[in-house]
Every structure is written in C-alpha cells, then in structure tokens.
Design an enzyme around this catalytic site. Sequence first.
Site, PDB file in Angstrom:
ATOM      1  N   ASP A   1       0.877  -1.157   0.000  1.00  0.00           N
ATOM      2  CA  ASP A   1       0.000   0.000   0.000  1.00  0.00           C
ATOM      3  C   ASP A   1       0.924   1.218   0.000  1.00  0.00           C
ATOM      4  O   ASP A   1       2.114   1.099   0.312  1.00  0.00           O
ATOM      5  CB  ASP A   1      -0.892  -0.030   1.248  1.00  0.00           C
ATOM      6  CG  ASP A   1      -1.737   1.210   1.381  1.00  0.00           C
ATOM      7  OD1 ASP A   1      -2.394   1.596   0.403  1.00  0.00           O
ATOM      8  OD2 ASP A   1      -1.723   1.814   2.475  1.00  0.00           O
TER       9      ASP A   1
ATOM     10  N   ASP B   1       0.285   5.176   1.091  1.00  0.00           N
ATOM     11  CA  ASP B   1       0.282   6.022   2.282  1.00  0.00           C
ATOM     12  C   ASP B   1       0.223   5.178   3.555  1.00  0.00           C
ATOM     13  O   ASP B   1      -0.681   4.346   3.714  1.00  0.00           O
ATOM     14  CB  ASP B   1      -0.930   6.962   2.264  1.00  0.00           C
ATOM     15  CG  ASP B   1      -0.920   7.893   1.063  1.00  0.00           C
ATOM     16  OD1 ASP B   1      -0.498   9.047   1.214  1.00  0.00           O
ATOM     17  OD2 ASP B   1      -1.335   7.458  -0.031  1.00  0.00           O
TER      18      ASP B   1
ATOM     19  N   ASP C   1      -1.629  -1.139   5.800  1.00  0.00           N
ATOM     20  CA  ASP C   1      -1.885  -0.637   7.155  1.00  0.00           C
ATOM     21  C   ASP C   1      -3.361  -0.357   7.411  1.00  0.00           C
ATOM     22  O   ASP C   1      -3.709   0.335   8.366  1.00  0.00           O
ATOM     23  CB  ASP C   1      -1.072   0.642   7.406  1.00  0.00           C
ATOM     24  CG  ASP C   1      -1.571   1.820   6.573  1.00  0.00           C
ATOM     25  OD1 ASP C   1      -1.843   1.624   5.365  1.00  0.00           O
ATOM     26  OD2 ASP C   1      -1.685   2.934   7.118  1.00  0.00           O
TER      27      ASP C   1
END
Length: 223
Positions: A7, A9, A167
């Site tokens: 991922d 950000d 995250d």
Amino acid sequence: MKAVLFDLDGTLIDTAADFIRIIQSMCREQQRPVVDADSIRSQVSEGARAMVKLVYPELAVDDATFLAHRQDFLERYGKQIVVDTDLFEGMYPLLEMLEQHQIPWGIVTNKPRNLSESLLEALDLQQRCSVLVCPDDVTHAKPHPEPMFLAAKQLEINPQQIIYVGDHPRDIEAGRNAEMYTILAAYGYLPVQQRDNLQAWQADCIIENVPQLQQVLQQHLKI
C-alpha cells in the site's frame, strides 16, 4: 514467494506530515478549529473526502460547498505533495535489498493515479517500481481483489506467490481475497477504531516496524 506489493500512504511512504500541514493551514485560513495531528494521521488512508470532513464535519459530502473545499484541498496537495513526505525509516535499504535479489516490488493503492505518480516521481521511485495499480485502473478498488489481480497479471506472477503489505483493514481484506500472503504494517496510519484488535484483521503476519518487515520478507522470499 516471488514479489512484494505495498500500500502507499502509511505503509511504503510516510505522507502524514504534508496532510497535517495542509489541513491545519486550511483550518487557520477558514478560522475553523485546528484539527489535531493524530486525528489527521488516522484518516490519511481514507482519502481526500475524509480529510476535508475533519475540517467541515457539518457539511454533507455531496454538498457543493464541501466539494469545493475538497477540490481546494486536492489542488493544494498536488502542488505540495512532497514537502515533508519521505519513505518510512528503513524502507530505502529494504527496497534496495529486494532489487539486489531481483525481487520485483510494486504498489496497489486507493490513491488516484495522478497523485501517486507525482509522489513516486518526486521521490525518484517511479522507475524502480515494477507495477502501480490505482483506482483509476480498475472497476472495483480495494478491498475488492480486482486491483490485486491486475498487479499480479502485470507482474506475470501468481497472486499466491505475492506478499502484500498494508496498514488498513481493506488492504488485508483485498490481499486475502486474492489469496496473497498479507502483512499488517502496525506502524502505519491505523484507523482509531481498529487499533485495539489487530488480530481481527486476519493478516498472516503483523509487524511493528520496517526492520521487522525486512526480516519477514527475507524469510518468505528466501533471501
């Protein structure tokens, strides 16, 4: 395992500082209560709509005024996309390790392609990244597995031979739906309401920092 997908950000790149600076600047200019940094950081993975909602919680997201503020935010961010942004500590040597062993790495993100490409170009990562899949490229974004399957297809690697690191619950769900090996980056921008029970995300592995991530990758990639 033959490849690693991240991922963007909160997993590969620490973009929160620029979001915090822009949102707090908007608050001051509009004489709104200044949103605290932790609240902004926890919403980074939710996109521009969530960012602007922090400043204008009373506005409906389809309200013309809200949409104008959202456009203002996107324009500010596009012009100032890498001021305080950088890779998470330890991520540069991790990527170098993958490249030295000819392990392709790429990105599957819900960040729009124009912003993702600008970010990677500013950090000199665009040529090093083997694949970039954004919402613009698919009909269904994460947590749907479609972007994961597209990345695997472009890499020409079976999804079951790919590690996905994220995250956010949708990252782990998307990876699981594609039968990838999923790693939860607990150092990232975890949603506040999801922090107390990370086991419920059902990731294959949970890591607390980038050095731990490197150890897990070395184990599964056999490098």
